[in-house]
Design a protein around this motif. Sequence first.
Motif, PDB file in Angstrom:
ATOM      1  N   ASP A 158      44.212  25.006  44.597  1.00 21.34           N
ATOM      2  CA  ASP A 158      45.254  25.583  43.731  1.00 21.34           C
ATOM      3  C   ASP A 158      44.781  26.772  42.901  1.00 21.34           C
ATOM      4  O   ASP A 158      45.320  27.030  41.820  1.00 21.34           O
ATOM      5  CB  ASP A 158      45.796  24.499  42.794  1.00 21.34           C
ATOM      6  CG  ASP A 158      44.751  23.978  41.813  1.00 21.34           C
ATOM      7  OD1 ASP A 158      43.540  24.192  42.041  1.00 21.34           O
ATOM      8  OD2 ASP A 158      45.148  23.369  40.794  1.00 21.34           O
ATOM      9  N   LEU A 159      43.810  27.526  43.407  1.00 22.25           N
ATOM     10  CA  LEU A 159      43.283  28.637  42.615  1.00 22.25           C
ATOM     11  C   LEU A 159      44.367  29.624  42.174  1.00 22.25           C
ATOM     12  O   LEU A 159      44.367  30.056  41.013  1.00 22.25           O
ATOM     13  CB  LEU A 159      42.170  29.359  43.372  1.00 22.25           C
ATOM     14  CG  LEU A 159      41.516  30.511  42.596  1.00 22.25           C
ATOM     15  CD1 LEU A 159      40.906  30.022  41.291  1.00 22.25           C
ATOM     16  CD2 LEU A 159      40.457  31.193  43.464  1.00 22.25           C
ATOM     17  N   PRO A 160      45.319  30.032  43.020  1.00 21.74           N
ATOM     18  CA  PRO A 160      46.358  30.952  42.542  1.00 21.74           C
ATOM     19  C   PRO A 160      47.124  30.400  41.339  1.00 21.74           C
ATOM     20  O   PRO A 160      47.474  31.153  40.417  1.00 21.74           O
ATOM     21  CB  PRO A 160      47.261  31.129  43.761  1.00 21.74           C
ATOM     22  CG  PRO A 160      46.366  30.873  44.927  1.00 21.74           C
ATOM     23  CD  PRO A 160      45.442  29.781  44.473  1.00 21.74           C
ATOM     24  N   ASP A 161      47.383  29.105  41.338  1.00 23.49           N
ATOM     25  CA  ASP A 161      48.073  28.499  40.195  1.00 23.49           C
ATOM     26  C   ASP A 161      47.192  28.514  38.948  1.00 23.49           C
ATOM     27  O   ASP A 161      47.683  28.717  37.831  1.00 23.49           O
ATOM     28  CB  ASP A 161      48.459  27.053  40.523  1.00 23.49           C
ATOM     29  CG  ASP A 161      49.511  26.959  41.614  1.00 23.49           C
ATOM     30  OD1 ASP A 161      50.273  27.934  41.785  1.00 23.49           O
ATOM     31  OD2 ASP A 161      49.555  25.919  42.290  1.00 23.49           O
ATOM     32  N   VAL A 162      45.893  28.281  39.130  1.00 22.79           N
ATOM     33  CA  VAL A 162      44.953  28.326  38.000  1.00 22.79           C
ATOM     34  C   VAL A 162      44.921  29.729  37.390  1.00 22.79           C
ATOM     35  O   VAL A 162      44.939  29.889  36.166  1.00 22.79           O
ATOM     36  CB  VAL A 162      43.546  27.904  38.459  1.00 22.79           C
ATOM     37  CG1 VAL A 162      42.500  28.177  37.382  1.00 22.79           C
ATOM     38  CG2 VAL A 162      43.538  26.419  38.836  1.00 22.79           C
ATOM     39  N   VAL A 163      44.899  30.744  38.249  1.00 21.29           N
ATOM     40  CA  VAL A 163      44.896  32.128  37.764  1.00 21.29           C
ATOM     41  C   VAL A 163      46.189  32.430  37.023  1.00 21.29           C
ATOM     42  O   VAL A 163      46.184  33.026  35.941  1.00 21.29           O
ATOM     43  CB  VAL A 163      44.682  33.109  38.928  1.00 21.29           C
ATOM     44  CG1 VAL A 163      44.859  34.554  38.447  1.00 21.29           C
ATOM     45  CG2 VAL A 163      43.283  32.922  39.534  1.00 21.29           C
ATOM     46  N   ALA A 164      47.314  32.014  37.574  1.00 21.40           N
ATOM     47  CA  ALA A 164      48.600  32.242  36.907  1.00 21.40           C
ATOM     48  C   ALA A 164      48.636  31.570  35.539  1.00 21.40           C
ATOM     49  O   ALA A 164      49.168  32.138  34.574  1.00 21.40           O
ATOM     50  CB  ALA A 164      49.739  31.716  37.786  1.00 21.40           C
ATOM     51  N   ALA A 165      48.049  30.383  35.438  1.00 23.89           N
ATOM     52  CA  ALA A 165      48.047  29.651  34.175  1.00 23.89           C
ATOM     53  C   ALA A 165      47.186  30.341  33.133  1.00 23.89           C
ATOM     54  O   ALA A 165      47.560  30.428  31.960  1.00 23.89           O
ATOM     55  CB  ALA A 165      47.571  28.218  34.393  1.00 23.89           C
ATOM     56  N   PHE A 166      46.023  30.847  33.525  1.00 24.68           N
ATOM     57  CA  PHE A 166      45.211  31.505  32.502  1.00 24.68           C
ATOM     58  C   PHE A 166      45.781  32.863  32.124  1.00 24.68           C
ATOM     59  O   PHE A 166      45.645  33.316  30.979  1.00 24.68           O
ATOM     60  CB  PHE A 166      43.715  31.519  32.840  1.00 24.68           C
ATOM     61  CG  PHE A 166      43.200  32.507  33.860  1.00 24.68           C
ATOM     62  CD1 PHE A 166      43.279  33.878  33.674  1.00 24.68           C
ATOM     63  CD2 PHE A 166      42.535  32.043  34.998  1.00 24.68           C
ATOM     64  CE1 PHE A 166      42.749  34.777  34.587  1.00 24.68           C
ATOM     65  CE2 PHE A 166      41.998  32.935  35.928  1.00 24.68           C
ATOM     66  CZ  PHE A 166      42.108  34.309  35.717  1.00 24.68           C
ATOM     67  N   ARG A 167      46.461  33.515  33.044  1.00 24.20           N
ATOM     68  CA  ARG A 167      47.160  34.748  32.673  1.00 24.20           C
ATOM     69  C   ARG A 167      48.219  34.460  31.619  1.00 24.20           C
ATOM     70  O   ARG A 167      48.350  35.202  30.635  1.00 24.20           O
ATOM     71  CB  ARG A 167      47.816  35.362  33.905  1.00 24.20           C
ATOM     72  CG  ARG A 167      46.876  36.041  34.874  1.00 24.20           C
ATOM     73  CD  ARG A 167      47.590  36.448  36.152  1.00 24.20           C
ATOM     74  NE  ARG A 167      46.732  37.175  37.062  1.00 24.20           N
ATOM     75  CZ  ARG A 167      47.019  37.407  38.348  1.00 24.20           C
ATOM     76  NH1 ARG A 167      48.172  36.949  38.851  1.00 24.20           N
ATOM     77  NH2 ARG A 167      46.176  38.073  39.114  1.00 24.20           N
TER      78      ARG A 167
END
Length: 253
Positions: free
Chosen positions: A17-26
């Motif tokens: 789920d890396l794309p979701d992790v990136v979206a969350a920290f953004r």
Amino acid sequence: MFFDTHAHLDDRQFEADLPDVVAAFRAANVTRVVNASCDMDSCARTVALTRAYPEIYGAVGVHPEAADRFCGERDIENLRKLAKEEKICAIGEIGLDYYYDDVSRDVQKNVFRAQLDLARELKFPVIVHDRDAHEDCLNILRDYTDLKVVFHCYSGSLEFAKNLIRLGFYLSFTGVLTFKNAKAAPTVAQWAPRDRVMIETDCPYLAPIPYRGKRNTPQHVPEVAKRLAQLWGMDIEEVARITTENGLRFFGI
């Protein structure tokens, strides 16, 4: 904006789920992350991350727990090539780890020095891993005071921190600051010169309260800033500004 100066987003825990992790920290206003490598395979993954995501920068290096797999000049040459990538900004994480003693201490020291020599050649900053090896780390680094050095996930005493600051080094703090049983880290963080402090998650490890026991992500670095704001007696926005400026200056971003 927040700067997570030490993460491991190439860890297997983020594969699904890396794309979701990136979206969350953004969404949490984390605008930059430095991904620290652990071995040569991790270095390759770090480079891939820096190419895929504009917020992610990288450090390449071999962790002391992987020092027995270090292939001397061949790996130094590979690190030298990887360091030419546009968003690779440091050598790390490197250092000494005596907690398990799985890898010979002499081997660890030799690999540490070899990578410090490379950092000097490249004029790169260095991310140091120091676990139960304070004295030996310090003795080695006394020969490298021309380098920019940060002790990530700082775990030493106040007196040791004072020695590092005298040498011009930086300290970086994790979610450990928020732990109820943490004593040394909050004391050191409260004392530390404001221009020598950075914050990090070391994710997927060391999630801060209220996420302790769960997978850590860069989304949680504001919790470290919040605790630091309490210790410094200032607004979290000011802590974010100070630590981000320190990170940008240290990594040359």
